[in-house]
Design an enzyme around this catalytic site. Sequence first.
Site, PDB file in Angstrom:
ATOM      1  N   ASP A 129       0.774  -1.236   0.000  1.00 24.68           N
ATOM      2  CA  ASP A 129       0.000   0.000   0.000  1.00 24.68           C
ATOM      3  C   ASP A 129       0.809   1.291   0.000  1.00 24.68           C
ATOM      4  O   ASP A 129       0.439   2.257  -0.650  1.00 24.68           O
ATOM      5  CB  ASP A 129      -0.957  -0.015   1.212  1.00 24.68           C
ATOM      6  CG  ASP A 129      -2.167   0.875   0.980  1.00 24.68           C
ATOM      7  OD1 ASP A 129      -2.413   1.206  -0.185  1.00 24.68           O
ATOM      8  OD2 ASP A 129      -2.836   1.241   1.954  1.00 24.68           O
ATOM      9  N   CYS A 183     -19.550  -8.290 -12.724  1.00 27.76           N
ATOM     10  CA  CYS A 183     -20.568  -7.354 -12.206  1.00 27.76           C
ATOM     11  C   CYS A 183     -21.879  -7.465 -13.005  1.00 27.76           C
ATOM     12  O   CYS A 183     -22.950  -7.234 -12.471  1.00 27.76           O
ATOM     13  CB  CYS A 183     -20.064  -5.912 -12.286  1.00 27.76           C
ATOM     14  SG  CYS A 183     -18.837  -5.489 -11.046  1.00 27.76           S
TER      15      CYS A 183
HETATM   16  S1  SF4 Z   1     -22.081  -4.210  -6.059  1.00 30.54           S
HETATM   17 FE1  SF4 Z   1     -20.783  -3.160  -7.575  1.00 30.54          FE
HETATM   18  S2  SF4 Z   1     -18.853  -4.272  -7.523  1.00 30.54           S
HETATM   19 FE2  SF4 Z   1     -20.372  -5.602  -6.569  1.00 30.54          FE
HETATM   20  S3  SF4 Z   1     -21.164  -6.878  -8.270  1.00 30.54           S
HETATM   21 FE3  SF4 Z   1     -22.518  -5.105  -8.088  1.00 30.54          FE
HETATM   22  S4  SF4 Z   1     -21.694  -3.633  -9.561  1.00 30.54           S
HETATM   23 FE4  SF4 Z   1     -20.084  -5.145  -9.187  1.00 30.54          FE
END
Ligand code: SF4
Length: 354
Positions: A129, A183
């Site tokens: 980091d 996603c």
């Molecule tokens: S909350 Fe956001 S990061 Fe998680 S799956 Fe849904 S779109 Fe993707």
Amino acid sequence: MTAPENASPLKTRLRVMAEELGFQAFGVVGIAAALRREYYLKWIAEGQHGSMGWMERNNDRRLHPPNFLPEARSIIMVGMNYYQPYPQVGYKVARYALGEDYHNFLFKRLKKLCTAMRELGGEQRPCVDTAPVMEKPLASQAGLGWQGKSTILVHRKRGTWLLLGTIFTTLELEPDTPEPDRCRSCTRCIDACPTQAITGPYQLDARRCLAYLSIEHDGVIPEEFREAMGDRLFGCDECLNVCPWNRWAEASAEEKLKPRPLPENLRDSFEWTEDYYNLRFGGTPLKRLRLPRWLRNACVVLGNTGTAADLPALEKLAAGPDAMVAEHAAWAVRRIRERRAGEGNFPPKENGAA
Ligand code: SF4
Ligand code: SF4
């Protein structure tokens, strides 16, 4: 963390070692990893990183991993699950900050891995980091997960709760396959963000993000964001909490990440000295915040959640010597009074009952 069938004995050995050191995720990416350089430079040019000036510097290394270590061939990315349930104290501290500061102990564990790799003939450079490393893009290239629409790394089993570590090495290790974006049509993180800091899929304006405003940002928290801070004292996990890939998340077994005690009542901390604050939060991420910013944030949280019982302590702080803290305390007093007035039972009854 199971080794793919085609992994070399050397890589399998390193993977097992990493597991023994407490890392649940391990992957390798070649030194010439494809990074989204243009995206990063545009983000910086637009000023979306706010006052985090360090993000502008050292781009010769950040955007060009070979500059970290001459002769480097591979980059190892490791991840440690940090998920912890929130302690029941009436306000929230980001989950990664509930226990010991991870930088030191993660770095020490990476160094142990590096020592073993040196015996295998490699030269290494570990980072956690603090160095200019594009950790999330590298981790996604190394197959640890994908960068979700919130820009956070999402791991298929561990969800959004991984602390990342990096080792640059001269050892030639076969790269892993990058994880595809999973996603799909989900927009939960975008919808849940209390300040609309995720301005679109994969777009984060740090200047609007509560993690930035409550931790990195030194100074007045703009009024437009104070109500949205709600009960979040340090950081914000909202876009992580709602991610459906967290459905299998389990509390981290790592002792060092177990929550440290937090004050039950925020107004009690108004009497603390800087020395006491440093002692109390020594070795945790909260120490870096320092007392004035803790008090600033505590005032905002109490302005949003406090009761008449908090007013005397807030009024005293509003008359105190630190102008920034005093301004936030006065705001909190106004907010509590307005709320009580709206509820129709303020000012308090004669016997002092709220
Ligand atoms: S909350 Fe956001 S990061 Fe998680 S799956 Fe849904 S779109 Fe993707
Ligand atoms: S950390 Fe909080 S404020 Fe920042 S993008 Fe996520 S939900 Fe929004």
